[in-house]
Structures are given as C-alpha cells and as structure tokens.
Write an enzyme that holds these catalytic residues in place. Structure first.
Site, PDB file in Angstrom:
ATOM      1  N   ALA A  14       0.838  -1.206   0.000  1.00 50.01           N
ATOM      2  CA  ALA A  14       0.000   0.000   0.000  1.00 50.01           C
ATOM      3  C   ALA A  14       0.871   1.254   0.000  1.00 50.01           C
ATOM      4  O   ALA A  14       0.690   2.150  -0.838  1.00 50.01           O
ATOM      5  CB  ALA A  14      -0.932  -0.006   1.223  1.00 50.01           C
ATOM      6  N   LYS A  33       9.089   0.873  10.234  1.00 45.12           N
ATOM      7  CA  LYS A  33       9.663   0.646  11.562  1.00 45.12           C
ATOM      8  C   LYS A  33      10.781  -0.387  11.619  1.00 45.12           C
ATOM      9  O   LYS A  33      11.450  -0.475  12.638  1.00 45.12           O
ATOM     10  CB  LYS A  33       8.575   0.355  12.579  1.00 45.12           C
ATOM     11  N   GLU A 118      -8.128 -20.453  -4.924  1.00 47.31           N
ATOM     12  CA  GLU A 118      -8.182 -20.442  -3.459  1.00 47.31           C
ATOM     13  C   GLU A 118      -9.629 -20.506  -3.002  1.00 47.31           C
ATOM     14  O   GLU A 118     -10.561 -20.389  -3.820  1.00 47.31           O
ATOM     15  CB  GLU A 118      -7.478 -19.196  -2.908  1.00 47.31           C
ATOM     16  N   HIS A 241      -6.657 -17.668   9.527  1.00 47.73           N
ATOM     17  CA  HIS A 241      -6.324 -18.524   8.383  1.00 47.73           C
ATOM     18  C   HIS A 241      -6.397 -19.963   8.853  1.00 47.73           C
ATOM     19  O   HIS A 241      -5.848 -20.299   9.906  1.00 47.73           O
ATOM     20  CB  HIS A 241      -4.920 -18.190   7.860  1.00 47.73           C
ATOM     21  N   ARG A 287     -12.992 -19.016   4.111  1.00 45.20           N
ATOM     22  CA  ARG A 287     -12.101 -19.210   5.263  1.00 45.20           C
ATOM     23  C   ARG A 287     -12.778 -19.271   6.614  1.00 45.20           C
ATOM     24  O   ARG A 287     -12.352 -20.013   7.492  1.00 45.20           O
ATOM     25  CB  ARG A 287     -11.135 -18.038   5.309  1.00 45.20           C
ATOM     26  N   HIS A 348      -4.889 -13.919  11.104  1.00 49.86           N
ATOM     27  CA  HIS A 348      -4.233 -13.698   9.816  1.00 49.86           C
ATOM     28  C   HIS A 348      -4.471 -12.311   9.253  1.00 49.86           C
ATOM     29  O   HIS A 348      -3.544 -11.667   8.764  1.00 49.86           O
ATOM     30  CB  HIS A 348      -4.769 -14.745   8.836  1.00 49.86           C
ATOM     31  N   ARG A 383     -12.959 -11.574   4.382  1.00 50.83           N
ATOM     32  CA  ARG A 383     -12.233 -11.274   3.141  1.00 50.83           C
ATOM     33  C   ARG A 383     -12.111 -12.512   2.255  1.00 50.83           C
ATOM     34  O   ARG A 383     -11.761 -13.604   2.721  1.00 50.83           O
ATOM     35  CB  ARG A 383     -10.828 -10.775   3.487  1.00 50.83           C
TER      36      ARG A 383
END
Ligand code: FAD
Ligand code: SIN
Length: 533
Positions: A14, A33, A118, A241, A287, A348, A383
């Site tokens: 991003a 960081k 997936e 996950h 998931r 996850h 998601r």
C-alpha cells in the site's frame, strides 16, 4: 522538524504503490519501523486475485467477494476494485514484477499467466510468483522506489502518533499535519510534517497469541488514527487462516490456501476427511467456515492440530509450485510430498480498520489510509482470499490520484515538540513483555474464532486494567518501540472487543454462541467507533 510534501507510514504494497504515484509531484518520506521490506506483504504466498482469463468475468469475481463478505460488503467498492484490478496489475508487471507463467494452449502459443485457485473463488484467478508472491512484489516495488529521487526511506523509524489539529486543541474540522516518529537508532523523536499523510501500516495479527503475521503487525495505524479522532470500523472481523503450520519451533509459518487450491485435503488425526460435513465446497469453502470447522473438530477430538494432505499430487509438481513451503516444511522434518502437514488456524487478517472511501480518504482532512490498515467495505464480514493485495494496489493508486487532484493547504500552524517522560526503569522490559503476553493470550482465549458475551465482557475488563497500567508506564518512562507497540496492541484489542460487543449476531468471521445466527437488521450495518475529542 522534517517537512515533506507527502508522508507515507509503512513500506508494504500500500505505502510503496502510493509513494511511487505521488513522487513525481513532491518530496516523499517513507517511514518504516524495521527494514524496508519487512511487512505482511513480504510474506504473502497465494497471490493477487484479479480477472485475467477468458473463462472468468468481473461479475463472477464481484459475486464471490460479496458471498464471502456475508452481506456486509459495499457493492460499489467491490465493483471498483475488481474492475480496476487488471490495469493496476499490468502496471505492476511494467515495474518489473514477475508472475509465474505456464504454456498457453497450442492454438495461442507462447506463455500465459499461471492462475491459482483459493477458497471461495469460483474460477482460477490468483496471479502468483510460485509461493513467494509478496517477496517478489516487495522486490519490484522497492527497486522502482530506488529509481525515484524524490523518495527518501527512513528505516527503523516508528511512528508514535499522528499530529492532528484536534489533539493540538484547535477548533474546526480535524486535520492531520504529519506524525511524531521515534528514530530507534538515533534514539530521538522527530516531527515529520506534510499536508498529506498516508497510513499504510498494515494489520494487527500480533494482538493474538497465534498468528501468521510477522512482528511488525501490531495495529499501530489503527491505534494512532483512533487516538487522533478518526472513525474505526468493523474490527470484530478478524480473519483466522485455517492452515498455519503446527510446529512448536516454527514462528508463524503459513501453508498457503493455494495448497488446497491444488487439491490439498483437510483430514482429522484419524485420517478422515471432515469438510464435507460443513460445506459443499469442502476444503475450499470460505475461510471463516473452514477455520470454524477445524476449531470444532479439534475441540471434539481434543487434537492439537489437523492434517492437510497433498501427497496425491506428483512430487515434482509440488516442489516447483510450492518451493518455499516444501523447503520450510522439510527443514522441520516434514516432507510434504510424502507426509501430511500438521496445521492449525491462526489470526491472519484484519478486515476492519480506519474507515475510508474507495479513494483512501478518512474523516480527518489530509489523512489517507490504504491496505490492511483501512476499512473500505471491500471485505465485509470476511475477506475473500487474495483480495487484500488487490485492494492495496487499486486504493493506493486512487488515494494518490485524490491527493494530487486536491492539494491540501500548506501547514500554517506551529507544531509542538514531542513531550515524553524521561525516567529509566530496569523492570520495564519485564512489565512490557508480561502485559504483551497477557493481552495476546486473553485475545486468543476470549475473542478468538468462537466468542460469547461473557468471554467478551471478561476480555473488556482485563484490557481496561492493562491499559491503565500501560498509561502509567507510557507517560513516566522514556519511549521505546516495545512500549509503543504494547500501547497499540492494547488499544486495538479494546477496539476489537468493543466492536464485537456492538454486534448482537453472528456474521462472517464474527461468531458469537449467544447469537448464533445473522440478524437481517444488522446486514449492511458497520460497527463504528471514534474517540471524542
Ligand atoms: P504491510 O505489508 O503489512 O506493511 C505495513 C508496513 O507498515 C510495514 O512496512 C511496517 O513495518 C510498517 N509499519 C507498521 N507500523 C508502523 C509504525 N508505527 N511506524 C512505521 N512503520 C510502521 N493477501 C493476499 O491478497 N494474497 C496473499 O497471498 C496473502 N498471503 C499472505 C500471507 C501471509 C503469511 C500474511 C501474513 C498475509 C497474507 N496476505 C495475503 C495479506 C496481505 O499480505 C496483507 O494484507 C497486505 O500485504 C497488507 O499490505 P499493507 O501494505 O497494507 O501492509
Ligand atoms: C494464502 O496464501 O493462503 C494467503 C492468501 C490470503 O491471505 O489472501
């Protein structure tokens, strides 16, 4: 003071995508960081979901995303991200990204992109670089950044807090002027200032005891935005996950969903397939369903893990398609071509975050958020696999376009220097690590895959006590990155629990035994928290 035109907090997909787009128009500081590549992005395995094949369509990708999102996605956001995906992927390829290819059908000749599959996807649509997609993305983007003279990267610099007008006591609309940043090696705090600040600090897997995320994922961006007064949404939707390697010596190693996409099957310790009892898509169900099924099987049998079995595929195929998974498992004595893989669910992905529109705009002027730190409405209550890299690419591009089209006013206010305590305490590290462990364990035990009202209440009380203790430490002692991260995971834990308590139903990733079903009155309702000035 370090004045720039754009400040980018985070160097994952991003932050880097945004920085590359705005750099031709001003000086950019990327604050990160740890080392520049260290990010969730760097560990992404499965790939990026996008419509690139003739058998696929935007309509199908939109439908799969909405189905996984369990009624809470914002359909217009889903459409924009899905439809703009292929153009952004093409740009990534032009920057130097190398996706895996395969031989095209004889009539077409040459090579074509190899597409993985997936959970929850009705078509093969996952572009990948073997099983190290994220590493390849970081390589390509960081190389492009190195070619851009307007971008300066500050490694080992951790953002502490946003500099927001409301926090400075100004009246009127809240506006962001940059961030206070702790230089870990130089041991001092700088005020980085700019009319535009992007939060691209990623997710918060480290709030949980078991996670697939690397150590950077402490939810700093969400915590900073909350303290600055931004709206935070849907934090109850933490994605677990289903298949993290179960191996005491391995720190958070993911076994990609793509392994199930290539035929891997979940089995109990007795060797029995169990997913057909839970969903018609079996091991490739969305998931939330697979993670809950594994949790339930483990609780029923008392087993500490289940098996993921891909031994039936030819060994050369497995070694070529999953070289990283093959090598890593082998280093722990597991040969995936001959043995099943022991797996457990682990935290996850953060579906909620700083509330933004599809252009990354938050409700604080001059503050944008993109990627896992943001909540655009793409993911809803769960998601769809491999949609997060896609979201970061598309929204990073759109946020940059928005920031360039609407230049923020120059900062005409005096920015105060950072104030902190200066006491040293030899006990500090013990207290920090004790509190850190306590939060992660209680989140795992009380706010995990299956929740109840009582567990949430208990978690809320304990987090409040810990926060009180952290506040005392925080203000009395000198800044350290451990202390900063501890304060942030406590804030994010609080936000997850409060959002979970606000939602009296089960939907997607939020499953509460006291309300085991979705409530139609809560479809399309976000849980939103913001701190009053
Ligand atoms: P990140 O990539 O996490 O980057 C965050 C950056 O912010 C880092 O540079 C970090 O150091 C920095 N940062 C954080 N806090 C601060 C602070 N206070 N100050 C300064 N810098 C800070 N998604 C997919 O779509 N497909 C996949 O195949 C896939 N596989 C995954 C596999 C694993 C093991 C994991 C953990 C995640 C996977 N995901 C996948 C999810 C996806 O990788 C992430 O959601 C995505 O990479 C997030 O990108 P980001 O740029 O928002 O954040
Ligand atoms: C995976 O490879 O299983 C991760 C994919 C994702 O999180 O989107």
């Amino acid at each position: 003071m370090k004045p720039f035109d754009f400040i980018v907090l985070g160097s994952g997909i991003a932050g880097l995508s945004f920085a590359l787009k705005v750099a031709p128009r001003g000086r950019v500081a990327i604050v990160t960081k740890k080392d520049r590549a260290e990010s969730n992005t760097n560990y992404a395995q499965g790939g990026i979901a996008s419509v690139t094949s003739k058998e696929d369509s935007f309509e199908l990708h939109v439908r799969d995303t909405l189905t996984a999102g369990a009624g809470l996605c914002k359909e217009s956001v889903v459409r924009t991200i899905v439809e703009e995906g292929p153009a952004r992927i093409q740009e990534l390829i032009e920057l130097g990204m190398k996706f895996s290819e395969r031989d095209a059908p004889a009539e077409d000749g040459g090579k074509e992109l190899d597409l993985g599959r997936e959970g929850g996807h009705s078509k093969r649509r996952i572009l990948h670089a073997q099983d190290v997609t994220g590493r390849e993305i970081e390589r390509a983007l960081l190389n492009a950044v190195a070619r851009q003279p307007n971008i300066q990267i500050f490694e080992n610099h951790i953002a502490i807090d946003l500099i927001a007008s409301h926090k400075l006591g100004h009246a009127g609309a809240n506006r962001c002027f940059g961030a206070y940043v702790f230089d870990k090696k130089g041991n001092r705090v700088w005020a980085f200032t700019a009319p535009v600040t992007l939060l691209a600090t990623g997710g918060c897997g480290k709030v949980y005891l078991y996670t697939t995320n690397p150590d950077i994922a402490t939810g700093d961006g969400v915590a900073m935005a909350y303290r600055a007064g931004a709206a935070i949404a849907n934090m109850e939707f933490v994605q677990f996950h289903p298949t993290c390697l179960y191996q005491p010596q391995a720190k958070s190693f993911l076994i990609s969903e793509a392994v199930r996409g290539e035929g891997g099957v979940l089995k109990s310790l007795a060797g029995k397939e169990f997913m057909d009892a839970y969903h018609p898509l079996k091991s490739l169900a969305p998931r939330d369903i697979v993670a809950r099924a594994i949790d339930s099987e483990m609780k029923k049998s008392g087993a500490e893990h289940v098996w993921l079995d891909i031994r039936h595929r030819p060994a050369p195929f497995l070694i070529e398609r999953f070289p990283n998974i093959y090598r890593t498992c082998l280093s722990y004595g597991i040969d995936i071509t001959r043995e099943p893989i022991p797996v457990v669910p682990a935290a996850h992905y953060q579906c909620g975050g700083v509330m933004t529109n599809v252009d990354g705009e938050t409700d604080i002027a001059g503050l944008y958020a993109v990627g896992e730190a943001a909540c655009t409405g793409l993911h809803g209550a769960n998601r769809l696999a491999s949609n997060s890299l896609l979201e970061a690419l598309v929204c990073g591009y759109r946020a940059a376009g928005k920031a360039l089209a609407n230049p923020a006013q120059k900062i005409a206010t005096e920015i105060p220097l950072w104030q902190s305590g200066n006491a040293h305490n030899p006990d500090e590290m013990v207290v920090v690590s004790h509190n850190w462990d306590e939060i992660r364990r209680l989140m795992w035990d009380y706010v995990g895959i299956v929740r109840t009202n009582k567990r949430l209440e208990r978690a809320a009380k304990r987090i409040a006590n810990l926060q009180e203790e952290i506040r005392e430490y925080y203000w009395n002692f000198i800044v350290t990155s451990d202390l900063l991260e501890l304060r942030n995971i406590a804030t994010v834990a609080e936000l997850i629990v409060r959002c979970a308590q606000l939602r009296p139903e089960s939907r997607g990733l939020h499953y509460n035994l006291d309300y085991p079903h979705p409530d139609p009155a809560w479809a399309q309702r976000d849980t939103i928290l913001s701190k009053q000035p």
